[in-house]
Motif scaffolding. Structure first.
Motif, short mmCIF file in Angstrom:
data_model
loop_
_atom_site.label_atom_id
_atom_site.label_comp_id
_atom_site.label_asym_id
_atom_site.label_seq_id
_atom_site.Cartn_x
_atom_site.Cartn_y
_atom_site.Cartn_z
N ILE A 73 -10.11 -11.43 -25.17
CA ILE A 73 -11.21 -12.31 -25.57
C ILE A 73 -10.96 -13.70 -24.95
N ASP A 74 -12.01 -14.35 -24.47
CA ASP A 74 -11.83 -15.71 -23.94
C ASP A 74 -12.76 -16.68 -24.65
N LEU A 75 -12.38 -17.95 -24.62
CA LEU A 75 -13.15 -19.01 -25.27
C LEU A 75 -13.76 -19.95 -24.22
N ASN A 76 -13.94 -19.42 -22.98
CA ASN A 76 -14.41 -20.28 -21.87
C ASN A 76 -15.80 -20.86 -22.11
N ALA A 77 -16.64 -20.08 -22.80
CA ALA A 77 -18.02 -20.53 -22.98
C ALA A 77 -18.23 -21.22 -24.33
N LEU A 78 -17.14 -21.66 -24.94
CA LEU A 78 -17.25 -22.41 -26.19
C LEU A 78 -17.21 -23.90 -25.84
N SER A 95 -6.48 -17.25 -21.46
CA SER A 95 -6.82 -18.66 -21.20
C SER A 95 -6.81 -18.93 -19.70
N ASP A 96 -6.76 -20.18 -19.33
CA ASP A 96 -6.74 -20.62 -17.92
C ASP A 96 -7.96 -20.11 -17.15
#
Lengths: 125, 403
Positions: free
Chosen positions: B36-41, B70-71
């Motif tokens: 899961i990524d939080l890039n679009a938060l 991340s990254d």
């Protein structure tokens, strides 16, 4: 001794001390070597009729704190039953278990553990 | 043991639900995860937004179902959203979508109503776990435990991630065995602050406490029934420690065990409230027994191990306890119906006092090494034990809240 407030039990007697009763690991059985210690307390209490006694049960640090609280209580109750058998009125005897929470020796070895498995006599007048 | 692992893996694959097989990763050791990524938060810079992000990412990792990447790397599922209002009414619009299909699992508005940014992030994390995996999260749950302060032990409360630490008592006395009431509003515990071991109930809303049991001798191990009507506890008022039920409405006592030459300890209710697990040394050493709550003959359920103590019955019917094996206390989980065992620990430390998380998957316990006790979280699906947060000091007797 229906009242469980320690402060209403009177004055703590500090000038008379009895040897603590020792126990084997995970046991509440009174060993033959310990009987004489209990008899001394029975004699003292028969000569001092106004004295009441709190039997304080303790365990070594090994094992569950909650189970050790019960085991310490069972040790105190075993000494209490022995004193009653020797003629001390049950109403003059109260039990208080500390489980493993009040070690006499803070060490982590058999010598310390053996010291910590005990019942102490706290006398009040 | 091998077969058991296969069963677990199969269970994980079934539970993975919406995820595609290629979206699942197997971490170095442990359970299968979805990335899961939080890039679009999209959050602003500042203390609150960054605390929100860090708390959410930590919660998703700790949930046991996700690996947060991340990254700028992309996960199989993506958190999206943005900040819609700043403190004191910090608000976010947040959701989760499948990175490949674009399917939106959910998208909702959240606002901090005074409980703080961390609690808000916990709520979002639990909603995400439920939306993607269909299972209950643990981020919003709380843990009560004992903190050692000199020779006393005081009640403390923290979030499931070890943050939000609050001290509940300042008695300068030893406390033991804190346990949540099933409604999550109170805590039953044993305290020496009046001299003898008595049972108290602390109301978290009003911060008031009442003495529940103060009979002659010992009063300990109180555990409330799932319906809140009865308290199982151990009393020595009749001459030695025995298991009793105390009816909450009128404090009427019912004695359940009659073991003149044995001690009882540590009751824990079955999820349906029909049975009580407890410890007794009636066979010489402490073992776990079951008794029907209306009375009857106790039935022994543990036979392996030198001692079996501190049973905790979980929400799905499995029971955890601490078992003395090979000179160390290990956490063992059994299904009382089949007696099938799963040993969760074996790293040379002592593990004691397990308590189930509300998800029925994780447990919290005390890990004792070199005579220092810290709280660790265990996973029945195979993730290695992890320390609970970054708590400083010495901690014992954790109990995980039901709600």
């Amino acid at each position: 001794m229906g009242d469980r407030d320690l402060f209403s039990m009177g004055q703590r007697i500090t000038d008379v001390n009895f040897e603590t009763v020792a126990f084997d690991y995970d046991s509440f059985k009174i060993k033959p070597s310990e009987v004489g210690k209990i008899e001394q307390v029975a004699v003292y209490m028969s000569q001092n009729r106004k004295v009441v006694c709190v039997l304080e049960g303790h365990c070594d640090e090994r094992g569950s704190n909650e189970y050790n609280l019960s085991l310490g209580e069972q040790r105190a109750q075993a000494v209490r039953a022995h004193l009653v058998g020797l003629g001390v009125g049950a109403e003059r005897l109260q039990t208080r278990s500390f489980g493993e929470e009040k070690p006499l020796d803070a060490g982590h070895n058999e010598t310390a553990w053996a010291k910590n498995r005990r019942v102490e006599f706290a006398l009040f007048r | 043991m091998k077969t058991w692992q296969v069963v677990i893996v199969a269970a994980c694959l079934c539970l993975a639900g919406h995820g595609n097989a290629q979206d699942l990763v197997v971490t170095k050791s442990g359970a299968i995860k979805t990335t899961i990524d939080l890039n679009a938060l999209g959050l602003k810079n500042g203390t609150d937004p960054q605390l929100f992000r860090a708390t959410l990412a930590g919660d998703l990792d700790r949930s046991g179902w996700f690996t947060v990447v991340s990254d700028g790397r992309a996960g199989a599922v993506a958190v999206f959203g943005n900040e819609t209002a700043a403190a004191p009414t910090f608000s976010v619009q947040a959701g989760v979508r499948n990175a490949q299909s674009g399917q939106v699992y959910f998208n909702r508005k959240y606002q901090d109503n005074g409980t703080g940014v961390r609690r808000l992030a916990h709520q979002v994390a639990d909603d995400m776990v439920f939306a993607v995996k269909g299972v209950r999260g643990i981020a919003s749950s709380r843990i009560v435990m004992l903190g050692k302060q000199g020779i006393s032990k005081e009640l403390h409360l923290c979030d499931a991630d070890g943050g939000g630490l609050v001290r509940l008592t300042r008695d300068g006395a030893v406390a033991l065995s804190p346990r949540w009431t099933p409604d999550g509003k109170g805590i039953l515990y044993t305290s020496f602050h009046k001299g003898f071991p008595d049972v108290f109930r602390l109301d978290l809303t009003s911060q008031s406490r009442i003495r529940v049991a103060g009979y002659a001798g010992m009063n300990s191990g109180a555990s409330m029934s799932p319906d809140g009507k009865q308290i199982a506890l151990v009393l020595s008022r009749d001459g030695n420690p025995e298991l009793y039920l105390l009816r909450v409405s009128d404090r009427a006592l019912t004695r359940l065990t009659r073991t003149r030459n044995a001690s009882e300890a540590g009751p824990s209710w079955s999820p349906d409230g029909r049975q009580i697990a407890f410890v007794s040394d009636m066979a010489g050493k402490p073992h776990v027994y079951l008794i029907v709550a209306t009375g009857g003959a106790p039935k022994r359920v543990t036979f392996l191990g030198g001692q079996n103590v501190d049973p905790d019955w979980g929400p799905d019917g499995r029971m955890a306890f601490s078992s003395l094996r090979g000179g160390r206390y290990q956490i063992v989980v059994i299904d009382p119906a089949s007696s099938r065992e799963q040993v969760l620990t074996n790293d040379g430390a002592d593990y004691e006092d397990p308590s189930w998380a509300p998800n029925g998957r994780h447990l919290i316990c005390a890990r004792v090494q070199s005579y220092r006790s810290e709280l660790y979280i265990l996973d029945t699906l195979g993730d290695p034990p992890v320390r609970c947060g970054n708590l400083q000091g010495e901690w014992t007797s954790p109990d995980w809240s039901a709600p």
